[in-house]
Design a protein around this motif. Sequence first.
Motif, PDB file in Angstrom:
ATOM      1  N   SER A   1       0.888  -1.215   0.133  1.00 40.50           N
ATOM      2  CA  SER A   1       0.331  -0.032  -0.019  1.00 40.50           C
ATOM      3  C   SER A   1       0.914   1.158  -0.124  1.00 40.50           C
ATOM      4  CB  SER A   1      -0.926  -0.011   1.287  1.00 40.50           C
ATOM      5  OG  SER A   1      -0.306  -0.007   2.516  1.00 40.50           O
ATOM      6  N   PRO A   2       0.363   2.393   0.000  1.00 40.92           N
ATOM      7  CA  PRO A   2       1.357   3.528  -0.072  1.00 40.92           C
ATOM      8  C   PRO A   2       2.006   3.696   1.319  1.00 40.92           C
ATOM      9  CG  PRO A   2      -1.105   4.090  -0.921  1.00 40.92           C
ATOM     10  CD  PRO A   2      -1.004   2.807  -0.412  1.00 40.92           C
ATOM     11  N   ASN A   3       1.739   2.899   2.190  1.00 39.69           N
ATOM     12  CA  ASN A   3       2.092   3.323   3.696  1.00 39.69           C
ATOM     13  C   ASN A   3       3.172   2.091   3.971  1.00 39.69           C
ATOM     14  OD1 ASN A   3      -0.686   4.854   4.173  1.00 39.69           O
ATOM     15  ND2 ASN A   3       1.148   5.966   4.415  1.00 39.69           N
ATOM     16  N   PHE A   4       2.792   0.761   3.456  1.00 38.50           N
ATOM     17  CA  PHE A   4       3.426  -0.538   3.811  1.00 38.50           C
ATOM     18  C   PHE A   4       4.069  -1.413   2.459  1.00 38.50           C
ATOM     19  CE2 PHE A   4       0.095   0.410   7.060  1.00 38.50           C
ATOM     20  CZ  PHE A   4       0.972   0.351   8.193  1.00 38.50           C
ATOM     21  N   ALA A   5       5.136  -1.965   2.816  1.00 38.99           N
ATOM     22  CA  ALA A   5       5.796  -2.759   1.843  1.00 38.99           C
ATOM     23  C   ALA A   5       6.281  -4.105   2.623  1.00 38.99           C
ATOM     24  CB  ALA A   5       6.783  -1.932   1.154  1.00 38.99           C
ATOM     25  N   ILE A   6       6.669  -5.101   1.978  1.00 40.53           N
ATOM     26  CA  ILE A   6       7.533  -6.256   2.391  1.00 40.53           C
ATOM     27  C   ILE A   6       8.815  -6.143   1.666  1.00 40.53           C
ATOM     28  CG2 ILE A   6       7.549  -8.886   2.230  1.00 40.53           C
ATOM     29  CD1 ILE A   6       5.317  -7.805   4.154  1.00 40.53           C
ATOM     30  N   VAL A   7       9.910  -6.231   2.466  1.00 47.43           N
ATOM     31  CA  VAL A   7      11.252  -6.267   2.027  1.00 47.43           C
ATOM     32  C   VAL A   7      12.092  -7.234   2.455  1.00 47.43           C
ATOM     33  CG1 VAL A   7      13.359  -4.725   1.881  1.00 47.43           C
ATOM     34  CG2 VAL A   7      11.093  -3.763   2.270  1.00 47.43           C
ATOM     35  N   VAL A   8      12.767  -7.829   1.447  1.00 52.57           N
ATOM     36  CA  VAL A   8      13.631  -9.154   1.810  1.00 52.57           C
ATOM     37  C   VAL A   8      14.853  -8.820   1.188  1.00 52.57           C
ATOM     38  CG1 VAL A   8      11.745 -10.537   1.953  1.00 52.57           C
ATOM     39  CG2 VAL A   8      12.792 -10.558  -0.282  1.00 52.57           C
TER      40      VAL A   8
END
Length: 243
Positions: A89-96
């Motif tokens: 979303s504009p405020n959240f992300a998944i990072v690996v």
Amino acid sequence: MKSEKFLYVIFIIFIVMLPLIPGQGQEVLISEKPNYDKQVNKWGPNRLNHLHYILDIGHHLSFGDEFIPSSIIGSYSFASRVQYKRKLSPNFAIVVNTGIEQHRLKFIPNTVSPISGELSHEKEWLLLHWSSSEAFLRINIDGKRGDYLGKYCDLGLFYNQILGSRHVFIDNAFEEAQTFKRSKTIMKGLHYITKQAWGFAVRIAFDTVAVHYQYQLSPSVLSEDITKDYPVHQLGISYSIVN
């Protein structure tokens, strides 16, 4: 006859003048659609997907008597990673990310070695190589949009698998030694080093520069002869290489 000729002349003049008579009409323009790609670019620093490189430089911090005291000069951690982000979303992300880490823990010289027991070495350090993986939930702090990373906070976990380990110490020769002045000993494949490490990781970033912190939950030393553990706190700076 004259009237018929007059009407005939008037008719001819009317036919000739007809195209010049102003009138009303509707002009229809037919044009092709502009030649552009309808697909929005989904790859970029602040877009749906992003792939880039990260360089980490850090230092282990010793707090408490239960941890091996390390020298600030000569101790460091360095990592090179490849990181992928998927925006939720504009405020959240998944990072690996995944990469290679090198840790050098230098002991305070001329003190009792935490590994060698009562022996005191002129110089002594551990050199560890790890394969590293991290997973984060990213929280975007600012609401700005564009092709830059912006301000964000990453909260997640890390897992390391050891690739190699060395214990190095240097000593001056005894006075009676005639063939050498100093000796350097390197021990490899250390049995007292744990093979895996895991814990919490936090990163607070301002565009391409970030401050990262790791807290290791797993023990680092497996041998009962070594009474102290490695420092569990690691603090450093990360730099993102963005396309």
